[in-house]
Design an enzyme around this catalytic site. Structure first.
Site, PDB file in Angstrom:
ATOM      1  N   PRO A  90       0.825  -1.217   0.000  1.00  0.00           N
ATOM      2  CA  PRO A  90       0.000   0.000   0.000  1.00  0.00           C
ATOM      3  C   PRO A  90       0.852   1.257   0.000  1.00  0.00           C
ATOM      4  O   PRO A  90       0.367   2.337  -0.330  1.00  0.00           O
ATOM      5  CB  PRO A  90      -0.806  -0.106   1.301  1.00  0.00           C
ATOM      6  CG  PRO A  90      -0.612  -1.482   1.820  1.00  0.00           C
ATOM      7  CD  PRO A  90       0.642  -2.022   1.219  1.00  0.00           C
ATOM      8  N   ASP A 171      -7.180   0.514 -26.897  1.00  0.00           N
ATOM      9  CA  ASP A 171      -7.825   0.483 -25.579  1.00  0.00           C
ATOM     10  C   ASP A 171      -7.519   1.720 -24.751  1.00  0.00           C
ATOM     11  O   ASP A 171      -6.605   2.463 -25.030  1.00  0.00           O
ATOM     12  CB  ASP A 171      -7.425  -0.778 -24.806  1.00  0.00           C
ATOM     13  CG  ASP A 171      -8.210  -2.000 -25.288  1.00  0.00           C
ATOM     14  OD1 ASP A 171      -9.268  -1.807 -25.907  1.00  0.00           O
ATOM     15  OD2 ASP A 171      -7.748  -3.118 -25.037  1.00  0.00           O
TER      16      ASP A 171
HETATM   17  C1  JFT Z   1      -1.642  -5.061   1.414  1.00  0.00           C
HETATM   18  C2  JFT Z   1      -2.121  -3.826  -0.611  1.00  0.00           C
HETATM   19  C3  JFT Z   1      -2.038  -3.211  -1.863  1.00  0.00           C
HETATM   20  C4  JFT Z   1      -1.152  -3.273  -2.911  1.00  0.00           C
HETATM   21  C5  JFT Z   1       0.926  -5.792   0.538  1.00  0.00           C
HETATM   22  C6  JFT Z   1       1.108  -6.647   2.980  1.00  0.00           C
HETATM   23  C7  JFT Z   1       0.199  -6.665   4.003  1.00  0.00           C
HETATM   24  C8  JFT Z   1      -2.142  -5.903   4.327  1.00  0.00           C
HETATM   25  C9  JFT Z   1      -2.225  -4.457   4.765  1.00  0.00           C
HETATM   26  C10 JFT Z   1      -3.353  -3.710   4.577  1.00  0.00           C
HETATM   27  C11 JFT Z   1      -3.375  -2.366   4.970  1.00  0.00           C
HETATM   28  C12 JFT Z   1      -2.245  -1.817   5.548  1.00  0.00           C
HETATM   29  C13 JFT Z   1      -1.139  -3.839   5.333  1.00  0.00           C
HETATM   30  C14 JFT Z   1      -0.788  -5.724   2.244  1.00  0.00           C
HETATM   31  C15 JFT Z   1      -1.210  -4.722   0.134  1.00  0.00           C
HETATM   32  C16 JFT Z   1      -3.153  -2.356  -1.959  1.00  0.00           C
HETATM   33  C17 JFT Z   1       0.054  -5.118  -0.308  1.00  0.00           C
HETATM   34  C18 JFT Z   1       0.495  -6.071   1.828  1.00  0.00           C
HETATM   35  N1  JFT Z   1      -0.947  -6.100   3.544  1.00  0.00           N
HETATM   36  N2  JFT Z   1      -1.150  -2.528   5.720  1.00  0.00           N
HETATM   37  N3  JFT Z   1      -3.245  -3.319  -0.056  1.00  0.00           N
HETATM   38  N4  JFT Z   1      -3.833  -2.463  -0.865  1.00  0.00           N
HETATM   39  N5  JFT Z   1      -3.513  -1.537  -2.968  1.00  0.00           N
HETATM   40  N6  JFT Z   1      -0.480  -3.298  -3.815  1.00  0.00           N
HETATM   41 CL1  JFT Z   1       2.710  -7.142   3.138  1.00  0.00          CL
END
Ligand code: JFT
Length: 249
Positions: A90, A171
């Site tokens: 994120p 596209d």
């Molecule tokens: C969420 C992610 C992306 C992307 C990697 C890891 C743990 C859970 C989380 C959720 C909120 C805050 C951690 C991930 C993503 C996105 C990617 C991880 N979490 N912290 N969430 N949303 N757009 N790309 Cl490692």
């Protein structure tokens, strides 16, 4: 092109990577996708890859050692191209069409999917990742769905994956504009008709109508895109006049 996906849920990828466009490209040998189980790099007898956060707080943290183990093993693979290693997160740079095209020029991309509250910061501190990408400002429980978004978007730019290269060009976002409306048979449906121009056979008029609909839709729905869009001077002037609601000119 080759992708290696590092995840604690290898089974998650089975159907998305074997169906449709990506599945066909894999079958055709245009894409090679390896799914790597992060737990294989745990030194714990129970294959644990998470632990409690230093400093306390809710939830668990993805531990550094298995992530280092997986990425270093992939970087060290003999006979394979040196990978470009991407962490989905994120906190990453926002993924868009331009980023997808840039990744499609790499011979090999490793996508690291995290879970839990996040990944041990020392993976970043050590420079384990070449790039950190977010698919958007939405919260997912982990990186897996984001990795699929990246694979599908990048694959379209790999030569031969989309049958007609003109389709990739036509596209949305190739010219920085939203797409024009599409219609197919039946010609009349529940009292709704198809714009006459599309049935006219006048290809110049059709091209002009589609361009106009792209401009109008983008101006109305995503005016933020216009700044970077590929517009002629005439089109830009027209949109400026419309935006100013200047009916005298
Ligand atoms: C969420 C992610 C992306 C992307 C990697 C890891 C743990 C859970 C989380 C959720 C909120 C805050 C951690 C991930 C993503 C996105 C990617 C991880 N979490 N912290 N969430 N949303 N757009 N790309 Cl490692």
């Amino acid at each position: 092109m080759r992708f290696d996906v590092v995840t604690i849920f290898p089974g998650y990828f089975a159907s998305p990577l074997s169906e449709a466009l990506v599945g066909k490209a894999v079958d055709a040998g245009l894409l090679e996708i390896h799914v790597v189980d992060l737990r294989e790099f745990s030194d714990d007898p129970h294959r644990k890859v998470d632990d409690e956060a230093y400093g306390g707080g809710p939830g668990m943290v993805l531990a550094a050692p298995p992530v280092f183990g997986a990425v270093e093993a992939l970087r060290g693979e003999a006979g394979a191209p040196a990978p470009h290693v991407v962490l989905l997160s994120p906190e990453g740079q926002r993924f868009d069409a331009e980023a997808a095209r840039a990744l499609s020029r790499r011979a090999r991309v490793v996508l690291v999917c995290g879970r839990y509250e996040g990944i041990d910061e020392r993976t970043r501190d050590a420079g384990l990742f070449d790039e950190e990408i977010s698919i958007g400002d939405v919260v997912l429980p982990g990186g897996e769905a984001a990795a699929l978004v990246v694979i599908e978007a990048v694959s379209r730019f790999v030569s031969g994956v989309v049958g007609d290269p003109e389709s990739v060009r036509a596209d949305s976002f190739e010219d920085g504009l939203l797409d024009h409306p599409h219609y197919t048979r039946p010609r009349e449906f529940r009292g709704l008709s198809v714009p006459d121009v599309l049935l006219s056979g006048h290809h110049d008029r059709i091209r002009k109508w589609r361009r106009e609909r792209k401009l109008a839709r983008t101006a109305l729905r995503r005016p933020d895109l216009l700044a970077k869009a590929d517009l002629t001077d005439k089109e830009r002037a027209l949109l400026e006049r419309l935006a100013r609601c200047d009916e005298s000119s």
